[in-house]
Scaffold this motif. Structure first.
Motif, PDB file in Angstrom:
ATOM      1  N   ARG A  19       0.991  -1.317   0.023  1.00  0.00           N
ATOM      2  CA  ARG A  19      -0.040  -0.028  -0.037  1.00  0.00           C
ATOM      3  C   ARG A  19       0.849   1.158  -0.140  1.00  0.00           C
ATOM      4  N   GLU A  23       0.247   3.936  -2.806  1.00  0.00           N
ATOM      5  CA  GLU A  23      -0.197   5.285  -2.514  1.00  0.00           C
ATOM      6  C   GLU A  23       1.100   6.250  -2.848  1.00  0.00           C
ATOM      7  N   TRP A  26       1.472   6.938  -6.680  1.00  0.00           N
ATOM      8  CA  TRP A  26       0.645   6.812  -7.507  1.00  0.00           C
ATOM      9  C   TRP A  26       0.539   7.956  -8.405  1.00  0.00           C
ATOM     10  N   LEU A  93       3.430   7.625   4.225  1.00  0.00           N
ATOM     11  CA  LEU A  93       2.134   7.735   3.363  1.00  0.00           C
ATOM     12  C   LEU A  93       2.151   8.935   2.975  1.00  0.00           C
TER      13      LEU A  93
END
Length: 155
Positions: A19, A23, A26, A93
């Motif tokens: 993830r 992310e 992206w 993140l």
């Protein structure tokens, strides 16, 4: 500041690390004329390639998951050497970027290296916004390449 910790990466972290790659990268893939499913597939392949590369070339490094109040928010790969600490990878993140967390982590890495009389080195892409953080923390470019630069910090 909230409790920021680093714990050793485990096999159970794979879904989070996938993830993080998807992310985190992206925006780079968004302009590509591919379906979202194809973009995700490419990014997941990059995750696997990165994992393999890091384990092959930096096998002695510490692979950690960065947590904020017990929730995973990033990864850290740090190879502690006799004269230099190589910051192989640090990633958060996207929703956690720009909050001072990366700077806090970097401060702790630099403090540890300084206490041991060691330098800290890394490579960063020229377009990576984190480069400005590294420069503010005292890193200086030691070699320039086509897509990235090597930087070093000395106590």
């Amino acid at each position: 500041m909230a409790a920021l910790t680093i714990r050793p990466e485990t096999a159970e972290d794979d879904a989070f690390l996938r993830r993080l790659t998807v992310e985190g990268r992206w925006a780079e893939f968004a302009p590509l004329p591919l379906s979202d499913a194809h973009k995700r597939m490419l990014l997941e392949q990059q995750h696997l390639a990165r994992q393999h590369h890091y384990r092959t070339y930096y096998g002695g490094a510490d692979f950690g998951v960065i947590e904020l109040e017990g929730e995973p928010i990033g990864r850290l790969c740090l190879l502690r050497g006799a004269r230099d600490h190589l910051l192989v990878d640090i990633a958060l993140l996207p929703e956690r970027s720009g909050q001072g967390l990366g700077g806090t982590l970097l401060d702790s890495i630099l403090a540890e290296a300084a206490a041991l009389g060691r330098t800290v080195s890394l490579r960063v892409e020229h377009t990576n916004p984190a480069r400005r953080l590294y420069e503010r923390k005292g890193f200086r470019e030691s070699a320039r390449h086509e897509i990235d630069a090597e930087m070093v910090w000395a106590p």
